[in-house]
Design an enzyme around this catalytic site. Structure first.
Site, short mmCIF file in Angstrom:
data_model
loop_
_atom_site.label_atom_id
_atom_site.label_comp_id
_atom_site.label_asym_id
_atom_site.label_seq_id
_atom_site.Cartn_x
_atom_site.Cartn_y
_atom_site.Cartn_z
N HIS A 52 2.86 -13.81 5.28
CA HIS A 52 3.61 -13.36 4.10
C HIS A 52 5.12 -13.41 4.32
O HIS A 52 5.85 -14.02 3.51
CB HIS A 52 3.15 -11.96 3.70
N HIS A 77 11.52 -8.14 5.87
CA HIS A 77 11.54 -7.23 4.73
C HIS A 77 10.45 -6.15 4.76
O HIS A 77 10.59 -5.11 4.12
CB HIS A 77 11.48 -8.02 3.41
N GLU A 81 8.94 -0.82 6.71
CA GLU A 81 7.93 -0.12 5.91
C GLU A 81 6.57 -0.07 6.61
O GLU A 81 5.85 0.93 6.50
CB GLU A 81 7.79 -0.83 4.56
N ASP A 82 6.24 -1.13 7.35
CA ASP A 82 4.87 -1.25 7.87
C ASP A 82 4.75 -1.16 9.39
O ASP A 82 3.64 -1.24 9.92
CB ASP A 82 4.27 -2.59 7.42
N ASP A 142 9.72 -11.96 -2.75
CA ASP A 142 8.58 -11.18 -2.27
C ASP A 142 7.51 -11.08 -3.34
O ASP A 142 6.32 -11.29 -3.10
CB ASP A 142 9.09 -9.79 -1.86
#
Length: 621
Positions: A52, A77, A81-82, A142
């Protein structure tokens, strides 16, 4: 070497043509960090998660043609967050600019209970415009890859993501002038929201494409031959509109697929040395073609001199082909085609980008400052319209408005006071209502009066954020009635009234002789309230009276003068009929109180020839 490594190697190789070695190395390092951070993670499809970020980076680099820092941010990006990496880790390795871009597209935890996390994310992203528009482009990239791979998600997730895309991201891409991105996003959204309708239109489009390819090829070949014979070198493209575009036309026109016009268009593309030559060459192509093809009257649209709000430029005309059908034809330079694809970043100069940022930022700041008066998303999306029109003031000043806008939108675009006091409009010299819809090229003049003020129904006749915001602000500051009026007996201030409390706490007023009031008194006697319904200069109530009399010269003018001149009330509607010298007339007007209505009835009754005057019940409201 893995498939992911091979894809990044190809990307870096392609970037060498326009980037320094130092930037190539930084991009490669960003990929290595992303691969390490996402190691072991997978997407819903089961493929490695790193696929991704790579895909987003390729969209940013190859489809949007952005610079090194946005590409680096695209790789990173989802890292904050992950994974366990932080914004400070990103800043330490790649600098403040990359850290800022990653931070903007990193979803924050929702700290306000009951507040929409989706709206929070939109606000966070749009707030970044005050610094740099690249953050929006990164988020669009995205979203574009997420939509391209949406098939792996559950149906409920598909609907959520597709709904967000159609409501916010596709219109945003349109506002930024990125036509290709906008078209793909809205079409993918339609495919997942309405799969059966999408499949039906797609199949019909493919059938028409096969059926008409020979005749269209003959048309484009003739165009090429004519222009070549005049020494003009061009290339042509035949572009079919996407299923979503066809569906939208079907909805707007209320027709089926077979009755949608212009499912495709022919693009004639030329090359010039400078933008200054574009208009002259477009006109030369137009002149050459219209010497041999009939032109549909009124079909010419010059978007070169008057670009659309999103910066789109081209020269449109409809030409009659050999089969007797109109071919929509777009005459564009290579620069215009590239600008249609890349939008606001097509000419990446500081001045160009700053102009877009300033224009967009002003709208968003205004929305934020009035968030108590207008819903944030309503304000944002009303400024993301799909198509626009150019209209003019009598002095020749051009005003860009969304397609379907009215004279009221125009008035508020000029100034809020012009809108609030609009009384009439003149469109191309013709007197019209201020709610009249405008067309491209109209010359509009707004007539104002000091005593004029907005009507509640105006909200149903405006499209622009500025008009909606001013109207809602105006109505929000007006005094409000503390109760409802019965929709059957329509009590007026001064009438003998009684109130009944509803289960929701509201209070409804009825005349004391109202059948509904009598029924409620017998069934819900405990809900009765004593109310003093007093007159206020801020409120007018619509009424209508019926007049019957003997016809004579000046009878109608005497009745009108009695209402307007003696009582100073405005007549909204008057219906009159004379049969065998007997006049029946119904007058619609508004009063402040029952006493004012009784005075009107009494005054009209005294006019010579009038036999009967009485109030007629208003229809339920």
């Amino acid at each position: 070497m893995t498939q992911a490594d091979e894809s990044v190697k190809q990307l870096l190789q392609n970037l060498r043509a326009r980037m320094k070695d130092e930037d190539i190395q930084r991009i490669g390092a960003a990929y290595q960090l992303a691969a390490k951070a996402h190691n072991g993670q997978t997407r819903k499809s089961g493929e490695p998660y790193i696929i991704h970020p790579i895909a987003v980076a390729r969209i940013v680099a190859e489809e949007m043609e952005l610079g090194a820092n946005p590409i680096i941010a695209a790789f990173l990006h989802d890292v904050v967050e992950d994974t366990s990496y932080t914004i400070d880790d990103i800043r330490e390795r790649f600098g403040d600019d990359v850290a800022f871009l990653v931070d903007v597209v990193t979803k924050k935890k929702n700290e306000l209970p009951g507040h929409s996390k989706q709206v929070d994310n939109y606000q966070q992203m749009l707030a970044s415009v005050k610094y740099d528009i690249r953050a929006l482009l990164l988020k669009l990239a995205d979203r574009l890859h997420n939509m391209r791979t949406l098939s792996s998600m559950r149906p409920d997730k598909q609907m959520k993501i597709a709904g967000e895309t159609d409501y916010f991201y596709a219109p945003l891409a349109n506002r930024l002038g990125m036509y290709h991105t906008k078209t793909e996003l809205e079409n993918l959204s339609f495919q997942y929201r309405c799969p059966r309708e999408y499949a039906s239109i797609y199949t019909q489009l493919e059938h028409e494409r096969m059926e008409r390819q020979d005749e269209i090829a003959r048309f484009t070949a003739k165009v090429q031959k004519l222009l070549s014979g005049s020494g003009i070198v061009v290339r042509t493209e035949v572009r079919y509109r996407m299923p979503y575009s066809i569906w939208r036309k079907m909805q707007n026109k209320g027709c089926d697929f077979n009755h949608v016009d212009y499912k495709h268009y022919v693009r004639i593309i030329y090359t010039t040395e400078t933008p200054q030559e574009e208009k002259m060459l477009s006109l030369r192509i137009y002149a050459t073609l219209t010497d041999h093809f009939k032109e549909r009257p009124g079909s010419l649209a010059n978007y070169i001199d008057a670009p659309k709000e999103n910066g789109y430029q081209s020269f449109h005309v409809k030409l009659l082909n050999a089969q007797g059908e109109w071919e929509e034809t777009h005459i564009s330079s290579e620069r215009m085609v590239r600008a249609s694809r890349l939008g606001c970043t097509a000419e990446r100069t500081e001045e160009n980008l700053q102009a877009w940022i300033d224009k967009f930022r002003d709208v968003l700041q205004d929305i934020a400052s009035h968030s108590g008066e207008i819903d944030f998303m309503d304000g944002v999306t009303s400024s993301f319209y799909y198509d626009d029109i150019l209209v003019f003031t009598p002095e020749g000043r051009g005003i860009i408005l969304p397609k379907g806008a009215t004279a009221l939108d125009f008035a508020y675009e000029i100034h809020s006071e012009v809108g609030n006091h609009a009384f009439f409009a003149r469109i191309n010299g013709k007197l019209t209502s201020v709610t009249t819809q405008l067309n491209r090229g109209d010359c509009v003049e707004i007539g104002t009066r000091d005593e004029a003020c907005p009507h509640p129904e105006w909200l149903d006749h405006v499209l622009t954020y500025k008009a909606k915001r001013n109207l809602r602000s105006y109505f929000a500051h007006l005094p409000k009635l503390e109760y409802k009026r019965c929709p059957l007996c329509h009590p007026l201030p001064g009438d003998e009234v009684v109130g009944f409390s509803g289960s929701d706490g509201s209070l409804t007023l009825h005349k004391r002789d109202c059948p509904t009031a009598i029924r409620l008194a017998s069934q819900q006697g405990d809900s009765i309230s004593c109310v003093n319904f007093t007159e206020s200069k801020n409120f007018l109530y619509p009424v209508r009276i019926r007049i019957r009399g003997i016809d004579r010269y000046h009878l109608l003018s005497d009745m009108v003068a009695c209402v307007t001149e003696r009582l100073h009330l405005g007549i909204e509607k008057l219906v009159t009929e004379t049969i065998d010298n007997i006049v029946e007339c119904t007058v619609y007007f508004s009063v402040h109180s029952a006493d004012e209505l009784h005075e009107a009835i009494s005054s009209i009754s005294r006019i010579p020839g009038i036999d009967e005057v009485h109030r007629v019940s208003e229809p339920a409201t």
